[in-house]
Design an enzyme around this catalytic site. Sequence first.
Site, PDB file in Angstrom:
ATOM      1  N   TYR A   1       0.831  -1.205   0.000  1.00  0.00           N
ATOM      2  CA  TYR A   1       0.000   0.000   0.000  1.00  0.00           C
ATOM      3  C   TYR A   1       0.866   1.254   0.000  1.00  0.00           C
ATOM      4  CZ  TYR A   1       0.809   0.883   5.033  1.00  0.00           C
ATOM      5  OH  TYR A   1       1.374   1.180   6.249  1.00  0.00           O
TER       6      TYR A   1
ATOM      7  N   LYS B   1       6.429  -1.865   2.071  1.00  0.00           N
ATOM      8  CA  LYS B   1       5.217  -1.252   2.646  1.00  0.00           C
ATOM      9  C   LYS B   1       4.061  -2.246   2.481  1.00  0.00           C
ATOM     10  CE  LYS B   1       3.179   3.320   3.247  1.00  0.00           C
ATOM     11  NZ  LYS B   1       3.291   3.356   4.700  1.00  0.00           N
TER      12      LYS B   1
ATOM     13  N   GLU C   1      12.311   2.350  14.349  1.00  0.00           N
ATOM     14  CA  GLU C   1      11.330   3.386  13.981  1.00  0.00           C
ATOM     15  C   GLU C   1      10.105   3.275  14.886  1.00  0.00           C
ATOM     16  OE1 GLU C   1       9.943   2.677   9.922  1.00  0.00           O
ATOM     17  OE2 GLU C   1       9.819   0.537  10.305  1.00  0.00           O
TER      18      GLU C   1
ATOM     19  N   LEU D   1      11.062   1.138   7.350  1.00  0.00           N
ATOM     20  CA  LEU D   1      10.485   1.607   6.088  1.00  0.00           C
ATOM     21  C   LEU D   1      11.143   2.955   5.786  1.00  0.00           C
ATOM     22  CD1 LEU D   1       8.196   1.157   3.926  1.00  0.00           C
ATOM     23  CD2 LEU D   1       6.997   2.941   5.176  1.00  0.00           C
TER      24      LEU D   1
HETATM   25  N1  PDD Z   1       2.903   4.994   7.621  1.00  0.00           N
HETATM   26  N2  PDD Z   1       7.640   3.691   8.998  1.00  0.00           N
HETATM   27  C1  PDD Z   1       6.497   2.990   9.002  1.00  0.00           C
HETATM   28  C2  PDD Z   1       6.502   1.628   9.584  1.00  0.00           C
HETATM   29  C3  PDD Z   1       5.320   3.553   8.465  1.00  0.00           C
HETATM   30  O1  PDD Z   1       4.179   2.837   8.454  1.00  0.00           O
HETATM   31  C4  PDD Z   1       5.354   4.878   7.945  1.00  0.00           C
HETATM   32  C5  PDD Z   1       4.149   5.548   7.353  1.00  0.00           C
HETATM   33  C6  PDD Z   1       6.580   5.574   7.960  1.00  0.00           C
HETATM   34  C7  PDD Z   1       6.727   6.955   7.392  1.00  0.00           C
HETATM   35  O2  PDD Z   1       6.648   6.939   5.977  1.00  0.00           O
HETATM   36  P1  PDD Z   1       6.113   8.201   5.153  1.00  0.00           P
HETATM   37  O3  PDD Z   1       7.005   9.354   5.497  1.00  0.00           O
HETATM   38  O4  PDD Z   1       6.248   7.783   3.748  1.00  0.00           O
HETATM   39  O5  PDD Z   1       4.682   8.429   5.584  1.00  0.00           O
HETATM   40  C8  PDD Z   1       7.706   4.940   8.477  1.00  0.00           C
HETATM   41  C9  PDD Z   1       1.725   5.512   6.978  1.00  0.00           C
HETATM   42  C10 PDD Z   1       1.479   6.954   7.188  1.00  0.00           C
HETATM   43  C11 PDD Z   1       0.523   4.636   7.328  1.00  0.00           C
HETATM   44  O6  PDD Z   1       0.725   3.432   7.340  1.00  0.00           O
HETATM   45  O7  PDD Z   1      -0.583   5.141   7.534  1.00  0.00           O
END
Ligand code: PDD
Length: 286
Positions: free
Chosen positions: A36, A150, A182, A206
């Site tokens: 996703y 992701k 993270e 991620l």
């Molecule tokens: N999640 N690490 C993880 C495990 C994440 O699920 C996310 C983002 C990030 C940050 O990535 P980005 O800067 O691309 O949003 C890091 C999204 C927001 C979600 O699952 O809703």
Amino acid sequence: MDWPQSTCYLNGEWLPLAEAKISVLDRGFIFGDGIYEVVPVYYRRPFRLDHHLARFERSTREIGLANPFDRAGWSAMVDGLIDRCGDQNQFIYWQVTRGVAKRDFAFPAGTPPTVFAMSSPFTRPSREQREQGLRAVTRADERWLRCDIKSVSLLGAVLARQFATEHHADEVVQFRDGSLTEGSSSNMWVVRNGTVIAPPRDRLILEGIRYGFVAELCDRTGTPFEVCRLRQEEVKGCDELMLTSATREILPIVTLDGKPVGSGRPGPVYGKLRAAYDAAIEALRD
Ligand code: PDD
């Protein structure tokens, strides 16, 4: 906007979210076999869409899934969602699974993927969150070893966030073998002696789209930036701690396990990066 009435995309059709249905045999439902993206939209413009599309392409390759659209196709889908939602600020969610097939762990042959996408109004982080900061708790990282993908298999993230909720916190700060990884759904940033430090972009985290963006903001604001592994004691003793994600943008963490981080207030490096972040968003306005 009443969200169940909002229009979503499912397998080539636009329809009200409440009417969108998939088979119980969908491999996303049965195995969490899918990937996703979450893309923020400001002033009706997707922010860093190319970066999200590149990350999505990488996820498709890593799990051996054919990407159902090229970049122009995804971009048209995103424009269609933005128009149908109508709000100035939105976040777009899409997921692609390995489709509907008899339950069998190995990939099914010749099965078309399930493609789902929706957009929701996006309320940017509140003034209180920006000015008061967030509370976080530490936790051992118990997720799998391919956190760089992701994936919609998010049980590890769900359990981690629930742990935070049960400890009256907004997020977890996870450590694998004692080193910072993270949050449950965010990247973590440590500030020490004015330098922003991030964990390496390996398979244990991620790579958020904001990972590269914060590195750019450090450059723009003359803030030193370093990548290195950080031990739990180093994170606990840092001057500032921040998180980033599409939905939380950049926010300061002011307590960790109930103890103040640095001064216990959002720090000066956060202030600089937040101002630069807001300026980049304002530049999207017509
Ligand atoms: N999640 N690490 C993880 C495990 C994440 O699920 C996310 C983002 C990030 C940050 O990535 P980005 O800067 O691309 O949003 C890091 C999204 C927001 C979600 O699952 O809703």
